[in-house]
Design a protein around this motif. Structure first.
Motif, PDB file in Angstrom:
ATOM      1  N   HIS A 155       0.869  -1.021  -0.069  1.00 22.54           N
ATOM      2  CA  HIS A 155       0.212   0.109   0.129  1.00 22.54           C
ATOM      3  C   HIS A 155       0.881   1.191   0.145  1.00 22.54           C
ATOM      4  CE1 HIS A 155      -2.571   3.109   1.353  1.00 22.54           C
ATOM      5  NE2 HIS A 155      -3.706   2.444   0.916  1.00 22.54           N
ATOM      6  N   VAL A 156       0.769   2.101  -1.167  1.00 23.56           N
ATOM      7  CA  VAL A 156       1.455   3.266  -1.336  1.00 23.56           C
ATOM      8  C   VAL A 156       0.750   4.384  -1.512  1.00 23.56           C
ATOM      9  CG1 VAL A 156       3.482   4.273  -2.514  1.00 23.56           C
ATOM     10  CG2 VAL A 156       3.557   1.720  -1.997  1.00 23.56           C
ATOM     11  N   ALA A 157       0.828   5.318  -0.806  1.00 25.36           N
ATOM     12  CA  ALA A 157       0.056   6.623  -1.131  1.00 25.36           C
ATOM     13  C   ALA A 157       0.354   7.045  -2.435  1.00 25.36           C
ATOM     14  CB  ALA A 157       0.390   7.766  -0.179  1.00 25.36           C
ATOM     15  N   SER A 190      -4.017   2.565  -4.954  1.00 23.48           N
ATOM     16  CA  SER A 190      -3.050   2.891  -3.913  1.00 23.48           C
ATOM     17  C   SER A 190      -2.394   1.510  -3.703  1.00 23.48           C
ATOM     18  CB  SER A 190      -3.765   3.486  -2.616  1.00 23.48           C
ATOM     19  OG  SER A 190      -4.422   2.273  -2.168  1.00 23.48           O
ATOM     20  N   ARG A 191      -2.726   0.566  -4.295  1.00 24.61           N
ATOM     21  CA  ARG A 191      -1.891  -0.776  -4.069  1.00 24.61           C
ATOM     22  C   ARG A 191      -0.817  -1.181  -5.237  1.00 24.61           C
ATOM     23  NH1 ARG A 191      -2.224  -3.443   0.478  1.00 24.61           N
ATOM     24  NH2 ARG A 191      -4.286  -3.552   1.574  1.00 24.61           N
ATOM     25  N   ILE A 192       0.423  -1.733  -4.891  1.00 22.71           N
ATOM     26  CA  ILE A 192       1.128  -1.874  -5.804  1.00 22.71           C
ATOM     27  C   ILE A 192       1.322  -3.289  -5.610  1.00 22.71           C
ATOM     28  CG2 ILE A 192       3.488  -1.442  -6.784  1.00 22.71           C
ATOM     29  CD1 ILE A 192       3.351   1.148  -5.750  1.00 22.71           C
ATOM     30  N   ILE A 210       5.832   2.861   1.999  1.00 22.38           N
ATOM     31  CA  ILE A 210       4.830   1.799   2.513  1.00 22.38           C
ATOM     32  C   ILE A 210       4.114   2.155   3.445  1.00 22.38           C
ATOM     33  CG2 ILE A 210       4.471  -0.730   2.614  1.00 22.38           C
ATOM     34  CD1 ILE A 210       7.001  -1.393   1.045  1.00 22.38           C
ATOM     35  N   THR A 211       2.732   2.104   3.486  1.00 18.08           N
ATOM     36  CA  THR A 211       2.207   2.191   4.812  1.00 18.08           C
ATOM     37  C   THR A 211       1.327   0.822   4.931  1.00 18.08           C
ATOM     38  OG1 THR A 211       0.255   3.067   3.605  1.00 18.08           O
ATOM     39  CG2 THR A 211       1.774   4.556   4.463  1.00 18.08           C
TER      40      THR A 211
END
Length: 103
Positions: free
Chosen positions: A9-11, A48-50, A83-84
Motif C-alpha cells: 500500500h503506497v500513497a 493505492s496498491r502496488i 509503504i504504509t
C-alpha cells in the motif's frame, strides 16, 4: 516454478518515488538465486496498491535463500519509507495451475 505475490500500500503521491526507488534496487532481486522474472504495477481496482509478482525456481529459493539475505534486507529497507501498513506476501505453485490458451 513458484510465483510470489507481494502487495504494497503506497500513497498515490508517493508512487513516483516508490517506482524510482524500486528501479534502483530491483537488481537485489534479479541477482538472487532462483530468480526468473518479475512484473510490478499498480492495481486497477485499488490504485493505492502496488503488486509485485516474482517468478522463482522454487519456494525455497525465495523463502530460505533470499528472504533471510542481506540483499533482501537492503531491497525492502529501501522501499519501506513509501509503504504504509503491512506488506502482504503469498505464493502459489505454477506447476499445479491450469492455464488457458491465448487467442
Amino acid at each position: 516454478m513458484v510465483i510470489e505475490i507481494a502487495r504494497f500500500h503506497v500513497a498515490p503521491e508517493q508512487h513516483k518515488a516508490f517506482f524510482n526507488t524500486f528501479a534502483d534496487v530491483k537488481t537485489y532481486v534479479e541477482q538472487a538465486e532462483g530468480y526468473q522474472s518479475h512484473i510490478i504495477s499498480r492495481e486497477i481496482e485499488d490504485p493505492s496498491r502496488i503488486s509485485l509478482l516474482v517468478k522463482w525456481r522454487s519456494y525455497a529459493d525465495h523463502v530460505e535463500l533470499f528472504e533471510p539475505s542481506k540483499a533482501h534486507q537492503m531491497f525492502i529497507n529501501a522501499l519501506m519509507p513509501f509503504i504504509t501498513g503491512e506488506v502482504e506476501v503469498f505464493h502459489f505453485n505454477a506447476a499445479l495451475t491450469s492455464t488457458g490458451g491465448e487467442k
